[in-house]
Write a protein that holds these residues in place. Structure first.
Motif, PDB file in Angstrom:
ATOM      1  N   ALA A 159       0.824  -1.207   0.000  1.00 49.06           N
ATOM      2  CA  ALA A 159       0.000   0.000   0.000  1.00 49.06           C
ATOM      3  C   ALA A 159       0.861   1.261   0.000  1.00 49.06           C
ATOM      4  O   ALA A 159       0.630   2.196  -0.790  1.00 49.06           O
ATOM      5  N   VAL A 160       1.871   1.312   0.880  1.00 51.89           N
ATOM      6  CA  VAL A 160       2.720   2.509   0.988  1.00 51.89           C
ATOM      7  C   VAL A 160       3.551   2.694  -0.282  1.00 51.89           C
ATOM      8  O   VAL A 160       3.703   3.818  -0.784  1.00 51.89           O
ATOM      9  N   SER A 161       4.116   1.623  -0.800  1.00 54.92           N
ATOM     10  CA  SER A 161       4.974   1.732  -1.976  1.00 54.92           C
ATOM     11  C   SER A 161       4.208   2.231  -3.190  1.00 54.92           C
ATOM     12  O   SER A 161       4.680   3.115  -3.924  1.00 54.92           O
ATOM     13  N   THR A 162       3.037   1.687  -3.429  1.00 50.74           N
ATOM     14  CA  THR A 162       2.249   2.134  -4.583  1.00 50.74           C
ATOM     15  C   THR A 162       1.768   3.568  -4.396  1.00 50.74           C
ATOM     16  O   THR A 162       1.771   4.357  -5.346  1.00 50.74           O
ATOM     17  N   ALA A 163       1.361   3.918  -3.164  1.00 55.96           N
ATOM     18  CA  ALA A 163       0.928   5.294  -2.908  1.00 55.96           C
ATOM     19  C   ALA A 163       2.087   6.270  -3.102  1.00 55.96           C
ATOM     20  O   ALA A 163       1.914   7.355  -3.678  1.00 55.96           O
ATOM     21  N   ALA A 164       3.287   5.899  -2.619  1.00 60.14           N
ATOM     22  CA  ALA A 164       4.458   6.763  -2.798  1.00 60.14           C
ATOM     23  C   ALA A 164       4.843   6.863  -4.268  1.00 60.14           C
ATOM     24  O   ALA A 164       5.266   7.929  -4.740  1.00 60.14           O
ATOM     25  N   GLY A 165       4.704   5.766  -5.009  1.00 65.18           N
ATOM     26  CA  GLY A 165       4.991   5.805  -6.437  1.00 65.18           C
ATOM     27  C   GLY A 165       4.065   6.752  -7.176  1.00 65.18           C
ATOM     28  O   GLY A 165       4.499   7.539  -8.033  1.00 65.18           O
ATOM     29  N   VAL A 166       2.783   6.710  -6.827  1.00 67.60           N
ATOM     30  CA  VAL A 166       1.818   7.625  -7.443  1.00 67.60           C
ATOM     31  C   VAL A 166       2.150   9.066  -7.086  1.00 67.60           C
ATOM     32  O   VAL A 166       2.072   9.973  -7.931  1.00 67.60           O
ATOM     33  N   SER A 167       2.535   9.295  -5.833  1.00 66.13           N
ATOM     34  CA  SER A 167       2.874  10.653  -5.398  1.00 66.13           C
ATOM     35  C   SER A 167       4.067  11.204  -6.167  1.00 66.13           C
ATOM     36  O   SER A 167       4.061  12.361  -6.613  1.00 66.13           O
ATOM     37  N   ASN A 168       5.116  10.391  -6.335  1.00 65.95           N
ATOM     38  CA  ASN A 168       6.293  10.847  -7.075  1.00 65.95           C
ATOM     39  C   ASN A 168       5.985  11.062  -8.552  1.00 65.95           C
ATOM     40  O   ASN A 168       6.431  12.048  -9.146  1.00 65.95           O
ATOM     41  N   LEU A 169       5.243  10.145  -9.141  1.00 71.67           N
ATOM     42  CA  LEU A 169       4.892  10.309 -10.548  1.00 71.67           C
ATOM     43  C   LEU A 169       3.979  11.517 -10.741  1.00 71.67           C
ATOM     44  O   LEU A 169       4.064  12.231 -11.742  1.00 71.67           O
ATOM     45  N   GLY A 170       3.112  11.762  -9.748  1.00 72.36           N
ATOM     46  CA  GLY A 170       2.226  12.916  -9.823  1.00 72.36           C
ATOM     47  C   GLY A 170       2.960  14.237  -9.750  1.00 72.36           C
ATOM     48  O   GLY A 170       2.434  15.268 -10.192  1.00 72.36           O
ATOM     49  N   SER A 171       4.194  14.223  -9.180  1.00 74.91           N
ATOM     50  CA  SER A 171       4.989  15.453  -9.144  1.00 74.91           C
ATOM     51  C   SER A 171       5.442  15.873 -10.535  1.00 74.91           C
ATOM     52  O   SER A 171       5.740  17.041 -10.776  1.00 74.91           O
ATOM     53  N   VAL A 172       5.495  14.930 -11.454  1.00 79.02           N
ATOM     54  CA  VAL A 172       5.927  15.213 -12.825  1.00 79.02           C
ATOM     55  C   VAL A 172       4.746  15.234 -13.785  1.00 79.02           C
ATOM     56  O   VAL A 172       4.697  16.041 -14.712  1.00 79.02           O
ATOM     57  N   VAL A 173       3.780  14.343 -13.546  1.00 78.50           N
ATOM     58  CA  VAL A 173       2.615  14.222 -14.434  1.00 78.50           C
ATOM     59  C   VAL A 173       1.358  14.598 -13.642  1.00 78.50           C
ATOM     60  O   VAL A 173       0.900  13.820 -12.793  1.00 78.50           O
ATOM     61  N   PRO A 174       0.784  15.762 -13.853  1.00 79.84           N
ATOM     62  CA  PRO A 174      -0.381  16.203 -13.070  1.00 79.84           C
ATOM     63  C   PRO A 174      -1.579  15.257 -13.162  1.00 79.84           C
ATOM     64  O   PRO A 174      -2.335  15.129 -12.198  1.00 79.84           O
ATOM     65  N   PHE A 175      -1.761  14.595 -14.299  1.00 79.68           N
ATOM     66  CA  PHE A 175      -2.903  13.689 -14.452  1.00 79.68           C
ATOM     67  C   PHE A 175      -2.873  12.590 -13.397  1.00 79.68           C
ATOM     68  O   PHE A 175      -3.921  12.204 -12.851  1.00 79.68           O
ATOM     69  N   VAL A 176      -1.683  12.084 -13.089  1.00 82.41           N
ATOM     70  CA  VAL A 176      -1.550  11.025 -12.082  1.00 82.41           C
ATOM     71  C   VAL A 176      -1.945  11.543 -10.711  1.00 82.41           C
ATOM     72  O   VAL A 176      -2.618  10.846  -9.934  1.00 82.41           O
ATOM     73  N   ALA A 177      -1.543  12.767 -10.389  1.00 87.51           N
ATOM     74  CA  ALA A 177      -1.889  13.346  -9.089  1.00 87.51           C
ATOM     75  C   ALA A 177      -3.397  13.498  -8.923  1.00 87.51           C
ATOM     76  O   ALA A 177      -3.914  13.430  -7.802  1.00 87.51           O
ATOM     77  N   GLU A 178      -4.112  13.681 -10.030  1.00 89.45           N
ATOM     78  CA  GLU A 178      -5.563  13.846  -9.963  1.00 89.45           C
ATOM     79  C   GLU A 178      -6.293  12.514  -9.850  1.00 89.45           C
ATOM     80  O   GLU A 178      -7.483  12.495  -9.526  1.00 89.45           O
TER      81      GLU A 178
END
Length: 690
Positions: A126-145
């Motif tokens: 759970a933590v690893s996937t959530a952290a991965g989404v957070s890092n990717l969202g820092s570069v790709v706004p669509f992922v953060a949304e």
């Protein structure tokens, strides 16, 4: 033509492996490192974030303490790695902390360690996937949304890859893991050289921010508590170290030596990356806050990015290819970090199932020689957490690391007892010297991990650690209950020295709904068994139908007496049970065999139209002592169209699911289409009367 479900399964999982290919799935060190170390290596992507954002509570001046906190975390990591190198040499069977605690401290301690590890593995995903989404969202706004959806997709892909088999998933994960190591180490070296050798002034995007402290007037005790909380958050970097001790059987020979070497590589690389990121963050003036309201002033439209993304922008420049590469490999390694849990959880679950603490279904391997049931269970549990906490790393990480430090501490206590026991019998001076050295390492390891555990419990209990503790307690109680059940069943099934007593007589009962071919076959088969008595029984739920049945019975001059049991409330199951009980009650040493005519159909939807009453009756008769139930099949025309060769292949390929006969567990009732004895086997008019 393959069925659609089989086609989808083969596309996702691949063709099944033969059991003799298990040896080919063992891992060399170069593949084992990304498979088992991705969790510990990826922690450098979120452990620095947690250190800095916790210190931000006291204001920007507190960032000066981040290198010292990181140094303390590194000391603990060195201690844990050195301690676990002793573990993998002493216990190479793959039980890891569970085996160490069980052998040296007792089964209850082993179950406590196992419950902690199971919870920690679920949280790792759970933590690893959530952290991965957070890092990717820092570069790709669509992922953060769309954080939750992307995290669930990542869990699904990891599940599919691991269902394909350990060696295959390890090969797929090797390239991104090594790419992450090269990119992050390269970023650290480039940044430090540019700052301290070339004298360039590199600044992180957040260096010019003006931030406020959440707590501006901390007394000495509160400030010490904040430092301890920061240290406990940084200790998330240690998660995943224990996975290698659980995965020793997956290594190529010599297993213990290869596992110990991989563990040393893991610790060295993780420490270098963790310390390097924090030092570079200080050198670039990077700031990272827990609450956006702490930012008093900054660039227009400023959005807080993760630590690694900010460092990549400072070192490689905004919008550069290398910056996007840093974001991509960081997000990817965080997603793949969950693979450590996907390798550790199923193996531990299999061992626990073998020891009767978890259901036997977790012990069996699937088509691809992976523990498929454990992989699927882990994926479902982690996905539930991601949805419940909306993929927020800061919320999830408060539940984290409690379980792993419980297992760390108990494991080191078990290793101390292990060396004490061996030293009582060992006389060789050289061997004793090595044992004394190992005991010192494990003693220091227990002291360090125990101290961290106390700090974690104190600083994180109210922040969410209590949820993880409650989950451990629930799993602990469930596993003890499962073990108690299996032990009781094993004791009941244990054969005695007494010779089995044969029944005095066999009373046969044929259930009849109407005179048709299934009934006649059941009567003939019952006669062929040569019972002492033979009776045909029908239930009177409609007087007209019953009279017609009796007339047809007499017209055909069937050589078996027909007994009619009245049912004024039109119930079928209870009158039959009462009749069988009455036969049994007359002579408890006799056995009653109930013959059930049933249809064999070829289409799935036909099962819904036939054999429903028999399912209830047979299920109820299974609880009656001294009563045997025999199904007498009658194949309908639709069953002749069934592709039996393909059915045979599917049954041959399918791994054993659930308890096996001859094991300590009681066999379940056979999962075959139930017969329809009374309510006109397959007769719609009679079924409607029910």
């Amino acid at each position: 033509m393959a069925r659609p479900t089989s086609l989808v399964k083969r596309l996702l999982v691949g063709r099944p492996f033969r059991s003799d290919r298990l040896q080919h799935t063992l891992l060399p060190k170069r593949i084992a490192l990304p498979v088992f170390a991705s969790d510990a290596l990826s922690s450098v992507a979120y452990a620095p974030d947690e250190i800095l954002l916790t210190l931000s509570i006291a204001g920007a001046s507190a960032y000066a303490l981040s290198p010292w906190v990181t140094l303390a975390v590194a000391v603990v990591m060195v201690t844990v790695v050195a301690s676990y190198r002793q573990n993998v040499h002493a216990y190479p069977s793959g039980g890891g902390d569970y085996e160490v605690a069980t052998v040296n401290l007792g089964p209850r301690y082993g179950v406590a360690v196992a419950s902690a590890l199971l919870v920690d593995y679920i949280l790792t995903v759970a933590v690893s996937t959530a952290a991965g989404v957070s890092n990717l969202g820092s570069v790709v706004p669509f992922v953060a949304e769309h954080k939750v959806g992307i995290a669930l997709l990542a869990i699904g892909l990891l599940t599919s890859m691991n269902l394909r088999g350990l060696r295959e998933s390890g090969t797929a994960f090797a390239i991104p893991t090594y790419a992450f190591i090269i990119i992050i180490v390269g970023m650290i070296l480039t940044g430090l050289v540019r700052i301290f050798v070339l004298g360039q002034d590199l600044k992180a995007p957040s260096a010019t921010l003006v931030i406020s402290a959440e707590e501006s007037h901390l007394d000495s005790f509160a400030f010490v508590f904040l430092l301890l909380r920061t240290f406990s958050s940084g200790c998330a970097a240690l998660t995943g170290v224990e996975a290698i001790s659980n995965g020793v059987p997956a290594f190529k020979p010599p297993k213990s030596r290869n596992a110990a070497t991989t563990l040393l590589l893991l610790g060295s690389i993780a420490i270098v990356m963790l310390v390097g990121i924090v030092l570079l963050a200080r050198a670039t003036g990077l700031q990272y806050v827990e609450d956006a309201s702490q930012i008093l002033s900054g660039p227009p439209g400023y959005v807080q990015k993760t630590v690694t993304t900010q460092l990549g922008e400072a070192v490689f420049g905004n919008g550069s290819f290398l910056l996007y590469l840093v974001g991509a490999v960081t997000a990817l390694i965080l997603f793949l970090a969950a693979n450590t849990a996907f390798n550790g959880f199923p193996v531990l679950g299999s061992i626990l199932a073998q020891d009767r603490y978890l259901p036997r279904q977790l012990h069996t391997r699937g088509d691809r020689l992976a523990f498929s049931n454990g992989i699927v269970f882990l994926a479902i549990a982690a996905a539930t957490l991601v949805v419940a906490f909306q993929a927020e790393v800061t919320r999830l990480i408060q539940l984290y690391i409690v379980g792993v430090f419980v297992s760390f501490t108990l494991s080191q206590a078990g290793m101390i007892r292990h060396w004490n026991r061996l030293l009582r019998t060992q006389r060789d001076p050289n061997v004793r010297h090595r044992m004394h050295r190992s005991r010192v390492i494990n003693t220091f390891g227990m002291f360090m991990t125990g101290t961290v555990l106390i700090i974690v419990l104190i600083t994180k209990f109210l922040l969410g650690a209590w949820i993880a503790i409650a989950a451990m307690l629930v799993i602990y109680v469930i596993m003890l209950g499962i073990h108690k059940h299996y032990t009781r069943v094993s004791r009941e099934l244990q054969p005695t020295e007494e010779r089995p007593v044969l029944p005095s007589r066999n009373h046969a009962v044929v259930l009849v709904s109407k005179v048709h071919m299934p009934t006649l076959r059941a009567l003939a088969y019952a006669q062929a068994t040569r019972p002492d008595t033979l009776t045909a029984v029908t239930v009177n739920v409609d007087d007209k139908d019953t009279r017609g049945l009796q007339e047809e019975w007499e017209r055909r001059q069937l050589p078996v007496s027909l007994t009619v049991v009245d049912s004024p409330y039109r119930e079928i199951t209870r009158p039959i049970i009462d009749f069988v009980k009455s036969v049994r009650r007359k002579s408890p040493r006799d056995v009653v065999t109930v013959f059930v005519p049933e249809y064999v159909v070829g289409r799935w939807w036909e099962h819904l139209l036939h054999n429903q009453s028999a399912l209830r009756i047979k299920g109820r008769l299974l609880f009656e002592p001294g009563v045997m139930v025999t199904s007498v099949p009658w194949q309908l025309a639709s069953s002749q169209d069934k592709d039996l060769e393909r059915l045979d292949r599917d049954l041959t390929r399918a791994p054993a699911r659930g308890p096996r006969f001859g094991s300590a567990e009681a066999p379940t009732s056979p999962a075959v289409p139930a017969g329809h004895p009374v309510a006109a086997v397959g007769d719609p008019s009679t079924e409607e009367r029910q």
